[in-house]
Design a protein around this motif. Sequence first.
Motif, mmCIF file in Angstrom:
data_model
loop_
_atom_site.group_PDB
_atom_site.id
_atom_site.type_symbol
_atom_site.label_atom_id
_atom_site.label_comp_id
_atom_site.label_asym_id
_atom_site.label_seq_id
_atom_site.Cartn_x
_atom_site.Cartn_y
_atom_site.Cartn_z
ATOM 1 N N ASP A 1 60.237 30.171 54.744
ATOM 2 C CA ASP A 1 59.792 31.982 54.845
ATOM 3 C C ASP A 1 58.992 32.177 53.833
ATOM 4 O O ASP A 1 58.408 30.884 52.939
ATOM 5 C CB ASP A 1 60.492 32.365 54.985
ATOM 6 C CG ASP A 1 61.075 33.751 55.359
ATOM 7 O OD1 ASP A 1 60.184 35.082 55.155
ATOM 8 O OD2 ASP A 1 61.228 33.785 56.737
ATOM 9 N N TRP B 1 55.421 30.870 57.382
ATOM 10 C CA TRP B 1 55.535 31.763 57.433
ATOM 11 C C TRP B 1 53.663 32.726 56.664
ATOM 12 O O TRP B 1 53.619 31.909 56.079
ATOM 13 C CB TRP B 1 56.000 32.653 56.619
ATOM 14 C CG TRP B 1 56.556 34.275 56.131
ATOM 15 C CD1 TRP B 1 57.840 34.876 57.176
ATOM 16 C CD2 TRP B 1 56.224 34.997 55.249
ATOM 17 N NE1 TRP B 1 57.253 36.155 55.918
ATOM 18 C CE2 TRP B 1 56.896 35.997 55.402
ATOM 19 C CE3 TRP B 1 54.872 33.927 54.254
ATOM 20 C CZ2 TRP B 1 56.569 37.275 54.548
ATOM 21 C CZ3 TRP B 1 54.371 35.364 53.125
ATOM 22 C CH2 TRP B 1 55.334 36.514 53.086
ATOM 23 N N LYS C 1 56.092 32.121 61.954
ATOM 24 C CA LYS C 1 56.514 33.248 61.769
ATOM 25 C C LYS C 1 55.067 34.804 61.825
ATOM 26 O O LYS C 1 54.614 34.881 60.041
ATOM 27 C CB LYS C 1 57.251 34.055 61.048
ATOM 28 C CG LYS C 1 58.711 35.625 60.510
ATOM 29 C CD LYS C 1 59.504 34.584 59.933
ATOM 30 C CE LYS C 1 60.089 36.410 59.688
ATOM 31 N NZ LYS C 1 61.144 35.965 58.966
ATOM 32 N N ASP D 1 54.181 37.980 59.507
ATOM 33 C CA ASP D 1 55.257 39.372 59.274
ATOM 34 C C ASP D 1 53.758 40.591 58.518
ATOM 35 O O ASP D 1 52.919 40.101 57.610
ATOM 36 C CB ASP D 1 55.842 38.494 58.265
ATOM 37 C CG ASP D 1 57.167 39.062 57.413
ATOM 38 O OD1 ASP D 1 57.300 40.582 58.122
ATOM 39 O OD2 ASP D 1 57.922 39.073 56.447
ATOM 40 N N GLU E 1 69.945 31.353 59.909
ATOM 41 C CA GLU E 1 69.621 32.204 59.161
ATOM 42 C C GLU E 1 70.525 32.132 58.226
ATOM 43 O O GLU E 1 71.435 32.878 57.476
ATOM 44 C CB GLU E 1 68.828 33.886 58.623
ATOM 45 C CG GLU E 1 68.014 34.370 57.865
ATOM 46 C CD GLU E 1 67.079 34.880 57.935
ATOM 47 O OE1 GLU E 1 66.292 34.779 59.478
ATOM 48 O OE2 GLU E 1 66.380 35.248 57.597
HETATM 49 C C1 DGJ Z 1 60.572 40.357 55.663
HETATM 50 C C2 DGJ Z 1 61.129 39.309 57.537
HETATM 51 O O1 DGJ Z 1 61.603 40.529 58.297
HETATM 52 C C3 DGJ Z 1 61.810 38.718 56.562
HETATM 53 O O2 DGJ Z 1 62.444 37.755 57.274
HETATM 54 C C4 DGJ Z 1 61.353 37.542 55.941
HETATM 55 O O3 DGJ Z 1 60.586 37.060 56.688
HETATM 56 C C5 DGJ Z 1 60.930 38.618 54.440
HETATM 57 N N1 DGJ Z 1 60.462 39.032 54.877
HETATM 58 C C6 DGJ Z 1 60.644 37.780 53.571
HETATM 59 O O4 DGJ Z 1 59.585 38.329 52.432
#
Ligand code: DGJ
Length: 731
Positions: free
Chosen positions: A370, A415, A480, A482, A603
């Motif tokens: 992440d 991520w 992922k 974000d 997690e």
């Molecule tokens: C928000 C995400 O929802 C979390 O799971 C994580 O990835 C953080 N951001 C990381 O900054």
Amino acid sequence: MSILYNESKKTITLHTAKTTYQLKIGNLNYVNHLYYGATIHDEDLSYLIRRYDRGFSGNPYDSLKERTFSLDAQPQEFTTQQQGDFRINSIEVQNADGSFSFDGRYVSHKIYSGAFTLNGLPTAFANEKDTVDTLEVVLEDAVTKVQVTLLYSVFEEADIIMRAVRVRNGGEGTIALKRIMSLNMDYMNGGNLDMLSLPGRYGQERQVERQPLTHHVHKIRSGRGISSHQQNPFVALVDKKANEDYGACYGFALMYSGSFLTEVELDQYDQVRLVMGINDRLFSFHVAPGEEFDTPAVLMTYTHKGLTGMSHIYHDFFRNNLNRSKFVREVQRPILINTWEAAFFNFDDVKLVEIAKAAKGMGVEMIVMDDGWFGKRDDDNSGLGDWFVNEKKIKCGLTELVRQINDLGMKFGIWFEPEMVSEDSDLFRTHPDWVMEIPGRHAVRSRNQLVLDVSRKEVQDHLIASVNRILDSANIYYVKWDLNRAITDLWSNSLPAECQGEVSHRYVLGLYRVMEGIIKAHPDIMFEGCAGGGGRFDPAMLTFFVQYWSSDNTKPLDNLKLHYGSSFLYPVCTMGAHVSEASPMVPLETKAAIAMCGTFGYELDATKLKKKEVKACSKMSSLYHKFYDLNFFGDYYRLTSPFEPVNLVAWESVSKDKSEALVTVVTVNLTMNGPQEYIYCKGLAPDKLYKVDDGSNKVIASGMALMHAGIPIPREVPEFTAFLYHLKAVK
Ligand code: DGJ
């Protein structure tokens, strides 16, 4: 053909398998809406419209003093502007001469097979076996030559009509669209309708609220530049008597990921008008002569089979017609462990390999690295925008790290947060003009970060190149994507002053272009969306992401509500859900049972688990695989509501052929010495006999018995016990 034009009656009728929708080229060439509901054959339903002299409701000039014809009291397919209709409207345009007026009358229509597509915006697609036809109806203002084309794609078997609007400036001067909605839906008599929506907040997304329509304009909107945690671009209008199993329900889901608006007005005559589209706040979009503007699409459905019936229609459609990724159906998604709650920013390559090794025993198949692996990123003050590996943390380099993980027999995920930038980053130092910041002011900070001006082509190209460079540098299986703040400071240094009202929408168009350039360019990578949890969980995002992180809140009991609310629109296979260390009083098995009402993963810091816990996880991981098809592709039933004062929260997935089902029950409240409680199944074949396996006991009962007499749920159990009942047809 699912679309029929009756030349003599001037009606156009749209048929899906179980619904009919009718419109009519009516008096003075205004296009009336006549009907949407259960199937009716091809009769002219214009007898439904009655005319009265309605005081203070004006009459179009060419109705020749006919006082009973007012647009204020006529059901319409799209609205006019300043033509005597005082209800909410679907268009507000400032013409080249400065006037605010639109008087759209029918000029033509065409019908063709296949679904429409939109410029730069995602739409649903037709599969080989789907019957999909499209109707386009052109309305034109005779003075300004502004044309509005109403688009309807009828997905016959799916019972979905996809709608949108295209504006064409056929005049000689530039116009400004101040409001342009994707859909206008009029009901002649809507006093019996309730409105159901999915409001929420950060950490508590998509809760459910149902309220009666009162004589007001009810607004559901996001002005945050993202579809948001606070509201979801979905609304259902449902008959007051409708419940899960019976009753009329109309669903409207907007395929848009920016600021949106839904308005529902119950007017003085109990007419209801619903409009849905881009939020008109801070919006003004110029369309030059000869140019077109497309609105996002709305997926609309009707069923008399209650809320469950409506959810089933959307679930099937989302699984079949939104996303062509092989990870939707053909390839089973691996069980992942995400490092965020295990290590936050505090990890290195060695720690990641340790977590992966420990997680293997839990049945985990992929590790996701992440936030924190790039640039200078030890907390949330710096590094965003610098998409190159931080070799102080990933000392062996990314390619080698992925190789080590692959050698363990595991896949690797990574991520990104492409749209954002930290002030302390090389990207910001090089391109300070790439952020959204209004001249002479400081931009609002949120999570200590700023927003890149994704409306700019050079920013889009930079993002596509820098993310793709990393994706192509190692054997990456999953991403992922974000986003951790809302969009503010709408300003683009690349647009002239008069076009700043276009920035918000241009941002969304830019984002879709970036996602095309990254996601669609990597069909072998599985992409999950995230916006600080579920802050941009919407149908448009699901055309790119096979799943979306539901919430940063991994507390299992909160997730009961989150999953329940989300399930009104979204299928289980789209809802990211993990087992975490939150809520230590809830047993691991219960956390896993709840995460299985989503895409399932972990997690937590696998290196800290006790042997017993690793074993429990391994067992739950094999159950995820065992029930994968049922959970991901079955029909989902909400059996009880966590929003009611229940002791048991229960849901069920039934295979399409009804040969199998999985009933999950979570004890949320233990009453001492209380009554025996039962859970009543749904959707089973009444005459089939099912073996009911709860892991230790096996009972055989008919579908009829399981649905009407129920399953008795053991009482004397530890708090927050979960039960999984696997039903398998034996005859
Ligand atoms: C928000 C995400 O929802 C979390 O799971 C994580 O990835 C953080 N951001 C990381 O900054």
